[in-house]
Design a protein around this motif. Structure first.
Motif, PDB file in Angstrom:
ATOM      1  N   ARG A  56       0.837  -1.209   0.101  1.00 21.34           N
ATOM      2  CA  ARG A  56      -0.162  -0.110  -0.024  1.00 21.34           C
ATOM      3  C   ARG A  56       0.885   1.176   0.064  1.00 21.34           C
ATOM      4  O   ARG A  56       2.106   1.055   0.215  1.00 21.34           O
ATOM      5  CB  ARG A  56      -0.953  -0.112   1.173  1.00 21.34           C
ATOM      6  N   SER A  57       0.240   2.527  -0.127  1.00 26.40           N
ATOM      7  CA  SER A  57       0.746   3.354  -0.222  1.00 26.40           C
ATOM      8  C   SER A  57       1.102   4.190   1.272  1.00 26.40           C
ATOM      9  O   SER A  57       0.613   3.606   2.539  1.00 26.40           O
ATOM     10  CB  SER A  57       0.211   4.737  -0.948  1.00 26.40           C
ATOM     11  N   ARG A  58       2.019   4.832   1.628  1.00 22.77           N
ATOM     12  CA  ARG A  58       1.985   5.685   3.039  1.00 22.77           C
ATOM     13  C   ARG A  58       0.716   6.298   3.366  1.00 22.77           C
ATOM     14  O   ARG A  58       0.489   5.984   4.622  1.00 22.77           O
ATOM     15  CB  ARG A  58       3.240   6.761   2.697  1.00 22.77           C
ATOM     16  N   GLU A  59       0.031   6.903   2.312  1.00 23.93           N
ATOM     17  CA  GLU A  59      -1.277   7.366   2.729  1.00 23.93           C
ATOM     18  C   GLU A  59      -2.066   6.570   3.402  1.00 23.93           C
ATOM     19  O   GLU A  59      -2.975   6.706   4.257  1.00 23.93           O
ATOM     20  CB  GLU A  59      -1.807   8.196   1.615  1.00 23.93           C
ATOM     21  N   ASP A  60      -2.179   5.319   2.840  1.00 21.89           N
ATOM     22  CA  ASP A  60      -3.171   4.243   3.154  1.00 21.89           C
ATOM     23  C   ASP A  60      -2.623   3.348   4.598  1.00 21.89           C
ATOM     24  O   ASP A  60      -3.413   2.609   4.797  1.00 21.89           O
ATOM     25  CB  ASP A  60      -3.293   3.242   2.248  1.00 21.89           C
ATOM     26  N   ALA A  61      -1.298   3.558   4.767  1.00 22.95           N
ATOM     27  CA  ALA A  61      -0.626   2.793   5.966  1.00 22.95           C
ATOM     28  C   ALA A  61      -1.082   3.181   7.161  1.00 22.95           C
ATOM     29  O   ALA A  61      -0.805   4.481   7.483  1.00 22.95           O
ATOM     30  CB  ALA A  61       0.673   2.469   5.591  1.00 22.95           C
ATOM     31  N   LYS A  62      -1.834   2.627   8.064  1.00 24.04           N
ATOM     32  CA  LYS A  62      -2.096   2.856   9.460  1.00 24.04           C
ATOM     33  C   LYS A  62      -1.257   2.273  10.559  1.00 24.04           C
ATOM     34  O   LYS A  62      -1.097   1.137  10.325  1.00 24.04           O
ATOM     35  CB  LYS A  62      -3.501   2.668   9.710  1.00 24.04           C
ATOM     36  N   PRO A  63      -0.781   3.155  11.438  1.00 22.48           N
ATOM     37  CA  PRO A  63       0.103   2.447  12.330  1.00 22.48           C
ATOM     38  C   PRO A  63      -0.707   1.289  13.111  1.00 22.48           C
ATOM     39  O   PRO A  63      -1.896   1.538  13.367  1.00 22.48           O
ATOM     40  CB  PRO A  63       0.472   3.604  13.281  1.00 22.48           C
ATOM     41  N   GLU A  64       0.212   0.448  13.434  1.00 26.95           N
ATOM     42  CA  GLU A  64      -0.549  -0.758  14.240  1.00 26.95           C
ATOM     43  C   GLU A  64       0.311  -1.199  15.570  1.00 26.95           C
ATOM     44  O   GLU A  64       1.621  -0.669  15.340  1.00 26.95           O
ATOM     45  CB  GLU A  64      -0.697  -2.019  13.467  1.00 26.95           C
ATOM     46  N   ALA A  65      -0.011  -1.603  16.481  1.00 20.24           N
ATOM     47  CA  ALA A  65       0.624  -1.779  17.736  1.00 20.24           C
ATOM     48  C   ALA A  65       0.302  -3.020  18.692  1.00 20.24           C
ATOM     49  O   ALA A  65      -0.976  -3.337  18.182  1.00 20.24           O
ATOM     50  CB  ALA A  65       1.121  -0.853  18.622  1.00 20.24           C
ATOM     51  N   HIS A  66       1.162  -3.793  19.490  1.00 16.17           N
ATOM     52  CA  HIS A  66       0.739  -4.760  20.008  1.00 16.17           C
ATOM     53  C   HIS A  66       1.119  -4.698  21.489  1.00 16.17           C
ATOM     54  O   HIS A  66       1.726  -3.794  21.871  1.00 16.17           O
ATOM     55  CB  HIS A  66       1.497  -6.225  19.282  1.00 16.17           C
ATOM     56  N   ILE A  67       0.199  -5.251  22.215  1.00 16.68           N
ATOM     57  CA  ILE A  67       0.512  -5.621  23.515  1.00 16.68           C
ATOM     58  C   ILE A  67       1.074  -6.672  24.054  1.00 16.68           C
ATOM     59  O   ILE A  67       2.126  -6.797  24.755  1.00 16.68           O
ATOM     60  CB  ILE A  67      -0.764  -5.346  24.300  1.00 16.68           C
ATOM     61  N   HIS A  92      -5.321   8.460  18.078  1.00 16.16           N
ATOM     62  CA  HIS A  92      -6.529   8.235  17.547  1.00 16.16           C
ATOM     63  C   HIS A  92      -6.779   6.773  17.306  1.00 16.16           C
ATOM     64  O   HIS A  92      -6.537   6.125  16.142  1.00 16.16           O
ATOM     65  CB  HIS A  92      -6.702   8.999  16.214  1.00 16.16           C
ATOM     66  N   SER A  93      -6.846   6.018  18.232  1.00 14.78           N
ATOM     67  CA  SER A  93      -7.060   4.485  18.248  1.00 14.78           C
ATOM     68  C   SER A  93      -8.460   4.020  17.600  1.00 14.78           C
ATOM     69  O   SER A  93      -9.328   4.854  17.633  1.00 14.78           O
ATOM     70  CB  SER A  93      -7.476   4.000  19.609  1.00 14.78           C
ATOM     71  N   LEU A  94      -8.176   3.318  16.496  1.00 14.71           N
ATOM     72  CA  LEU A  94      -9.371   2.668  15.964  1.00 14.71           C
ATOM     73  C   LEU A  94      -9.961   1.396  16.459  1.00 14.71           C
ATOM     74  O   LEU A  94     -10.841   0.632  16.169  1.00 14.71           O
ATOM     75  CB  LEU A  94      -8.903   2.203  14.475  1.00 14.71           C
ATOM     76  N   GLY A  95      -9.395   1.211  17.816  1.00 14.82           N
ATOM     77  CA  GLY A  95      -9.736   0.121  18.746  1.00 14.82           C
ATOM     78  C   GLY A  95      -8.716  -1.286  18.523  1.00 14.82           C
ATOM     79  O   GLY A  95      -8.077  -1.408  17.767  1.00 14.82           O
ATOM     80  N   TYR A  96      -8.839  -1.626  19.953  1.00 14.72           N
ATOM     81  CA  TYR A  96      -8.051  -3.014  20.042  1.00 14.72           C
ATOM     82  C   TYR A  96      -8.514  -4.112  19.919  1.00 14.72           C
ATOM     83  O   TYR A  96      -9.953  -4.499  20.422  1.00 14.72           O
ATOM     84  CB  TYR A  96      -7.253  -3.002  21.503  1.00 14.72           C
ATOM     85  N   ASN A  97      -8.127  -5.225  19.289  1.00 20.47           N
ATOM     86  CA  ASN A  97      -8.586  -6.619  18.932  1.00 20.47           C
ATOM     87  C   ASN A  97      -7.914  -7.601  19.774  1.00 20.47           C
ATOM     88  O   ASN A  97      -6.631  -7.591  19.516  1.00 20.47           O
ATOM     89  CB  ASN A  97      -8.690  -6.815  17.382  1.00 20.47           C
ATOM     90  N   GLU A  98      -8.463  -7.762  20.920  1.00 19.83           N
ATOM     91  CA  GLU A  98      -7.392  -8.757  21.960  1.00 19.83           C
ATOM     92  C   GLU A  98      -7.347 -10.002  21.257  1.00 19.83           C
ATOM     93  O   GLU A  98      -6.286 -10.477  21.499  1.00 19.83           O
ATOM     94  CB  GLU A  98      -8.464  -8.837  23.041  1.00 19.83           C
ATOM     95  N   MET A  99      -8.367 -10.605  20.368  1.00 16.86           N
ATOM     96  CA  MET A  99      -8.146 -11.942  19.738  1.00 16.86           C
ATOM     97  C   MET A  99      -6.897 -11.856  18.700  1.00 16.86           C
ATOM     98  O   MET A  99      -5.878 -12.952  19.020  1.00 16.86           O
ATOM     99  CB  MET A  99      -9.209 -12.333  19.163  1.00 16.86           C
ATOM    100  N   ARG A 100      -6.575 -10.868  18.212  1.00 19.53           N
ATOM    101  CA  ARG A 100      -5.429 -10.685  17.353  1.00 19.53           C
ATOM    102  C   ARG A 100      -4.208 -10.200  17.816  1.00 19.53           C
ATOM    103  O   ARG A 100      -3.292 -10.010  17.308  1.00 19.53           O
ATOM    104  CB  ARG A 100      -5.939  -9.935  15.989  1.00 19.53           C
ATOM    105  N   ASP A 101      -4.426  -9.576  19.069  1.00 22.15           N
ATOM    106  CA  ASP A 101      -3.461  -8.724  19.682  1.00 22.15           C
ATOM    107  C   ASP A 101      -2.974  -7.461  18.606  1.00 22.15           C
ATOM    108  O   ASP A 101      -1.782  -7.414  18.456  1.00 22.15           O
ATOM    109  CB  ASP A 101      -2.331  -9.553  19.967  1.00 22.15           C
ATOM    110  N   ILE A 102      -3.805  -6.681  18.212  1.00 22.05           N
ATOM    111  CA  ILE A 102      -3.456  -5.619  17.311  1.00 22.05           C
ATOM    112  C   ILE A 102      -4.306  -4.273  17.611  1.00 22.05           C
ATOM    113  O   ILE A 102      -5.635  -4.786  17.816  1.00 22.05           O
ATOM    114  CB  ILE A 102      -3.665  -6.056  15.854  1.00 22.05           C
ATOM    115  N   GLU A 103      -4.024  -3.106  17.729  1.00 17.62           N
ATOM    116  CA  GLU A 103      -4.676  -1.752  17.518  1.00 17.62           C
ATOM    117  C   GLU A 103      -4.105  -0.947  16.383  1.00 17.62           C
ATOM    118  O   GLU A 103      -2.908  -0.931  16.191  1.00 17.62           O
ATOM    119  CB  GLU A 103      -4.246  -1.314  19.061  1.00 17.62           C
TER     120      GLU A 103
END
Length: 156
Positions: A56-67, A92-103
Motif C-alpha cells: 500500500r501507499s504511505r497514505e493508506d498505511a495505518k500504524p499498528e501496535a501490539h500488547i 486516535h485509536s481505531l480499537g484494540y482487537n484482543e483476539m488478534r493482539d492488534i490495535e
C-alpha cells in the motif's frame, strides 16, 4: 525498534528470554523453501508466519501496535517500507482487537524507512509501525510473533 541485518541478529539475543531461539531460527530457516502459513515451532512463545501480502501507499498505511507480542518482520521477496511512531504519541485509536493482539491508529508515522531482503526489523509494544508500504503489488515476508514477558508461557 531495531533495524539490522540477519547476519547480526544474535546481537539481540540477550534482550528477551526467547530471542536466542528466535534469532537462531531467523538465521537458519530456509524461507525460500518454506510454504506460506504458520511455521512449526516447539517454543510456545514464538510463532512464525510466512505469507504474501498486498502493498500500500504511505497514505493508506495505518500504524499498528501490539500488547502481547514483539514483532520481528523480514521481507523476503523485495524491499518493504515501514512507518514508525512511538506508541505514546498516538492519539486516535481505531480499537484494540484482543483476539488478534492488534490495535490500529489513525495517526501519521514520524519516520519512514525501508527494509531489504537480508535485513529485519524488530518492534516492541511501544513501537507503532505501519508495514507493507511499497510500489510492488505484493511482498512475501516472514513475521515472528514473540510473547512479551507479561504474556510469556513458562516451560515446564
Amino acid at each position: 525498534m531495531i533495524l539490522d541485518t540477519i547476519a547480526n541478529a544474535e546481537r539481540y539475543a540477550a534482550l528477551h528470554p526467547d530471542f536466542l531461539e528466535a534469532m537462531a531460527l531467523l538465521q537458519t530457516l530456509d524461507f525460500a523453501n518454506l510454504p506460506d502459513g504458520q511455521v512449526p515451532c516447539a517454543n510456545p512463545n514464538i510463532r512464525i508466519f510466512i505469507g504474501r501480502e498486498p502493498m500500500r501507499s504511505r497514505e493508506d498505511a495505518k500504524p499498528e501496535a501490539h500488547i502481547q507480542h514483539i514483532d520481528i518482520q523480514v521481507p523476503l521477496s523485495g524491499s518493504e517500507g515501514y512507518g514508525w511512531i512511538d506508541r505514546g504519541r498516538l492519539k486516535h485509536s481505531l480499537g484494540y482487537n484482543e483476539m488478534r493482539d492488534i490495535e490500529f491508529f489513525d495517526d501519521t508515522p514520524d519516520v519512514w524507512f525501508d527494509v531489504a531482503p537480508g535485513e529485519f526489523t524488530l518492534f516492541f509494544p511501544a513501537d507503532a509501525h505501519a508495514p507493507l508500504v511499497g510500489n510492488e503489488p505484493h511482498i512475501r515476508k516472514a513475521v515472528f510473533k514473540i510473547r512479551t514477558l507479561e504474556y510469556r508461557i513458562e516451560s515446564p
